[in-house]
Design an enzyme around this catalytic site. Structure first.
Site, PDB file in Angstrom:
ATOM      1  CG  HIS A   1      -1.942  -0.974   1.346  1.00 35.70           C
ATOM      2  ND1 HIS A   1      -2.060  -1.883   2.378  1.00 35.70           N
ATOM      3  CD2 HIS A   1      -2.992  -1.209   0.523  1.00 35.70           C
ATOM      4  CE1 HIS A   1      -3.129  -2.630   2.186  1.00 35.70           C
ATOM      5  NE2 HIS A   1      -3.708  -2.252   1.063  1.00 35.70           N
TER       6      HIS A   1
ATOM      7  CB  CYS B   1      -2.603  -2.346   8.506  1.00 40.83           C
ATOM      8  SG  CYS B   1      -1.044  -3.037   8.845  1.00 40.83           S
TER       9      CYS B   1
HETATM   10  C1  CIR Z   1      -3.437  -8.041   3.036  1.00 39.50           C
HETATM   11  O1  CIR Z   1      -2.668  -8.502   2.191  1.00 39.50           O
HETATM   12  O2  CIR Z   1      -4.440  -7.420   2.723  1.00 39.50           O
HETATM   13  C2  CIR Z   1      -3.128  -8.250   4.502  1.00 39.50           C
HETATM   14  N1  CIR Z   1      -2.480  -9.511   4.671  1.00 39.50           N
HETATM   15  C3  CIR Z   1      -2.248  -7.133   5.014  1.00 39.50           C
HETATM   16  C4  CIR Z   1      -2.923  -5.797   5.034  1.00 39.50           C
HETATM   17  C5  CIR Z   1      -2.067  -4.725   5.595  1.00 39.50           C
HETATM   18  N2  CIR Z   1      -2.785  -3.503   5.622  1.00 39.50           N
HETATM   19  C6  CIR Z   1      -2.232  -2.304   5.647  1.00 39.50           C
HETATM   20  O3  CIR Z   1      -1.018  -2.173   5.549  1.00 39.50           O
HETATM   21  N3  CIR Z   1      -3.028  -1.238   5.708  1.00 39.50           N
END
Ligand code: CIR
Length: 263
Positions: free
Chosen positions: A171, A258
């Site tokens: 992201h 996150c």
């Molecule tokens: C994903 O791949 O969506 C999750 N395993 C990790 C999300 C991490 N989110 C973030 O950095 N905002």
């Protein structure tokens, strides 16, 4: 006695939403290649994270795990919350679509709610808010239409929106964090994209790119453990640092921001 940290002021964060990781969290999406995560360690790290947010003055609302969604504790991706409204995201990964449905009723208690709609996709992890400037990453998760819809929702509320191609990392906020005011912490790659030139750029050490995802909250900066070089740089800024180990979230491509929605 009133906790002074809870008093509402435009720059002060007062609340966070988090979700407990489920036992199947290791079945979530990942590209990290850092090995299988450990559930008990994750629970301990998550509890320490919640305590740290509370110590920074936030009232933390903790949601239950969602067994159908092993990535659901990465709640940041499900919404973008501004003082004026909450925008419910439309996760770009099909396996995560639906996580946002249980966040909407929670956010409705605090903000008017708008939604990103098909064919738009948008993950909250791609949205960096720096005062009235919003940067929206175009990534594997967030498409042009999602960014356009977010822009349309925020522009008449006095925000600008700039899109940023996300060339590496999951992201936008995997590579850049707002440290308040005019200051950003970012990777060399993000600094090189040229879109953040009007800010003071603090570059993370190239061997510690994961440290670019840091969490600024009420004047303090939460940074991930294991980034000593970057930490030494940040110590010179004089802001209080809180170091948290998020090794198990990292194994699943997650970081500090996150794990919560803060507002
Ligand atoms: C994903 O791949 O969506 C999750 N395993 C990790 C999300 C991490 N989110 C973030 O950095 N905002």
């Amino acid at each position: 006695m009133t906790n002074p940290a809870r008093l509402e002021s435009p720059d002060r964060l007062t609340r966070a939403i988090v979700r407990l990781p489920g036992e199947n969290f290791g079945q979530g999406l990942t590209t990290a290649g850092l090995g299988a995560p450990d559930f008990r360690t994750m629970l301990g790290q998550h509890a320490a994270y919640v305590r740290a947010l509370e110590n920074l003055g936030l009232e933390v609302l903790t949601l239950e795990p969602q067994s159908l969604f092993p990535d659901a504790h990465f709640v940041e991706d499900t919404a973008v919350v501004l003082p004026e409204l909450a925008v419910i995201a439309r996760p770009g990964a099909p396996s995560r679509r639906g996580e946002e449905e249980t966040i909407e009723p929670v956010l409705r208690r605090f903000r008017p709610v708008a939604r990103i709609r098909e064919p738009g996709t948008l993950d909250g992890g791609d949205v960096l808010v720096a005062g009235r400037r919003i940067f929206c990453g175009l990534s594997a998760r967030t498409n042009e239409e999602g960014a356009r819809q977010l822009g349309a929702l925020v522009m008449d509320r006095g925000y600008s929106l700039t899109t940023v191609p996300v060339a590496s990392g999951l992201h936008l906020k995997s590579g850049v964090s707002h440290l308040g005011g005019e200051r950003l912490l970012l990777t060399r790659g993000m600094a090189g994209c040229g879109l953040f030139r009007s800010f003071e750029n603090i570059e993370v050490d190239p061997s510690e790119e994961f440290a670019a995802n840091a969490l600024f909250c009420n004047g303090s900066l939460v940074v991930p453990a294991g980034a000593a070089r970057t930490r030494r740089k940040l110590e010179k800024l004089g802001m209080p640092l809180v170091v948290l180990d998020v090794s198990e979230a990292r194994k699943m491509d997650g970081g500090l921001t996150c794990l919560s929605i803060r507002f």
